[in-house]
Scaffold this active site. Structure first.
Site, short mmCIF file in Angstrom:
data_model
loop_
_atom_site.label_atom_id
_atom_site.label_comp_id
_atom_site.label_asym_id
_atom_site.label_seq_id
_atom_site.Cartn_x
_atom_site.Cartn_y
_atom_site.Cartn_z
N GLY A 55 0.79 -1.21 0.00
CA GLY A 55 0.00 0.00 0.00
C GLY A 55 0.83 1.26 0.00
O GLY A 55 1.98 1.27 0.45
N SER A 56 0.25 2.34 -0.52
CA SER A 56 0.91 3.64 -0.44
C SER A 56 0.82 4.17 0.99
O SER A 56 0.08 3.66 1.83
CB SER A 56 0.24 4.61 -1.40
OG SER A 56 0.38 4.19 -2.74
N GLY A 57 1.58 5.23 1.25
CA GLY A 57 1.59 5.82 2.58
C GLY A 57 2.77 5.40 3.42
O GLY A 57 2.94 5.90 4.54
N HIS A 58 3.59 4.46 2.90
CA HIS A 58 4.75 3.97 3.64
C HIS A 58 6.06 4.51 3.08
O HIS A 58 7.14 3.97 3.37
CB HIS A 58 4.79 2.44 3.61
CG HIS A 58 3.59 1.80 4.23
ND1 HIS A 58 3.28 1.96 5.56
CD2 HIS A 58 2.62 1.00 3.70
CE1 HIS A 58 2.18 1.27 5.84
NE2 HIS A 58 1.76 0.69 4.73
N ASP A 111 -2.47 -8.58 0.76
CA ASP A 111 -1.26 -8.84 -0.03
C ASP A 111 -1.12 -10.31 -0.36
O ASP A 111 -0.78 -10.68 -1.48
CB ASP A 111 -0.02 -8.35 0.74
CG ASP A 111 0.05 -6.85 0.84
OD1 ASP A 111 0.09 -6.19 -0.21
OD2 ASP A 111 0.07 -6.32 1.96
N HIS A 221 -0.38 0.34 10.29
CA HIS A 221 -1.65 0.87 9.79
C HIS A 221 -2.55 1.29 10.94
O HIS A 221 -3.73 1.55 10.73
CB HIS A 221 -2.37 -0.17 8.94
CG HIS A 221 -1.52 -0.75 7.87
ND1 HIS A 221 -1.18 -2.09 7.83
CD2 HIS A 221 -0.92 -0.18 6.80
CE1 HIS A 221 -0.41 -2.31 6.78
NE2 HIS A 221 -0.24 -1.17 6.14
#
Length: 334
Positions: A55-58, A111, A221
């Site tokens: 996921g994005s945001g990492h 995932d 998260h």
């Protein structure tokens, strides 16, 4: 929470566009899918391809680790969400050089499902052999007798490092998978959360915590940790995190480790180095040698406050992968 964005629905697409345009000497976007990015540097025939994603945001994970010595391509998901199978498949096709592709991702249900589907599609539709290794380094997320349930957090960085090096060394797919799994098996992480992050689409906090509190074992998260309490000093926090890690690892006096003190997004490097100072003291007291150290934002959680500590136990084989040179937009090691 104030953010420098346009339409919240477009944050991932606009981030990817900006990233690709900022680093054209490293990475390109595949025309088949705008969530599929690959290295612009041609790899030799019969090299095992390394595909990472999540996921994005990492950021800088996962896009920032595509380059020489690490990954050949990345599939980009929505914020804190797995990429769908299609961008994974497109990257797989683009980076396969006849020796197969290894998928590296965290142990999360989305995932596992989507990368698994992409692997089946690559085999059936493209006749590409795919191997996989999951990161599951988070000590707080499950007890030792249920290690298969553990999440992947900052220790994923060491798995990428090991697998990327093994592929560069010319190892076959099965050996690259073995070394990636060995890196994961020898890696443990523990984190602490201080302040939440805010998702652009909702502007809601990822978890709730009082101003004077911290949460031990919080997930990247915002998954619940194992203990919430009053904020402690840096030394007391480091003591707790390292204690839990050492209790879970097979480390003895004279062993060598690689250490990662990872920021979650908004924690200043000043704080991270204060944490590292105490980690160094603890390991010296235990007779454990730090072979190589990394301090900074390696796998973040938007603007979350806090950090994680990761140790990877080294032997000759893993030391060789840690030493391997890397040239990526967000990480360079000579």
């Amino acid at each position: 929470m104030k953010k420098l964005i346009n339409d919240p629905k477009n944050v991932v697409e606009e981030m990817v566009e900006g990233y690709v345009n900022a680093h054209p000497d490293y990475i390109r976007q595949l025309p088949e899918n705008n969530r599929s990015l690959v290295s612009v540097r041609e790899t030799k025939k019969d090299k095992v391809g390394i595909l990472i994603g999540g996921g994005s945001g990492h950021e800088p994970a996962f896009m920032g680790y595509v380059g020489e010595g690490m990954a050949d391509g990345v599939a980009v998901g929505n914020i804190f969400a797995s990429p769908s199978p299609q961008p994974i498949l497109e990257v797989t096709k683009a980076i396969d050089k006849g020796a197969g592709v290894v998928y590296l991702y965290g142990n999360y249900a989305g995932d596992v499902m989507n990368f698994g589907m992409a692997a089946e599609m690559a085999d059936m539709e493209e006749d590409i052999e795919v191997g996989a290794a999951l990161a599951s380094d988070d000590v707080a997320s499950a007890p030792v007798d249920e290690k298969e349930k553990r999440r992947g957090i900052a220790g994923e960085f060491f798995v990428y490092k090991a697998a990327g090096a093994a592929a560069d060394f010319g190892y076959k797919l099965e050996e690259v998978v073995r070394i990636a799994e060995k890196a994961n098996e020898n890696t443990r992480s523990m984190g602490v959360g201080l302040t939440p992050c805010y998702l652009p689409q909702t502007n809601e906090p990822s978890f709730l915590i009082d101003e004077d509190e911290m949460e031990i074992g919080l997930g990247h998260h915002g998954e619940p940790g194992i203990e919430k309490g009053k904020l402690e000093t840096a030394d007391r926090v480091a003591d707790r995190l390292v204690e839990d890690i050492l209790n879970d690892m097979d480390l003895e006096k004279g062993d060598e480790v690689a250490v990662l003190v990872n920021g979650l997004g908004s924690t200043p490097k000043m704080d991270l180095y204060i944490i590292y100072r105490r980690v160094d003291q603890i390991l010296k007291e235990q007779g454990i040698k730090i072979y190589r150290s990394y301090v900074g934002n390696y796998i973040t959680s938007l603007e979350m406050g806090g950090c994680s500590i990761t140790l990877m136990k080294l032997d000759d084989e893993l030391t060789k992968t840690v030493d391997h040179a890397v040239d990526c937009p967000m990480f360079v090691q000579k």
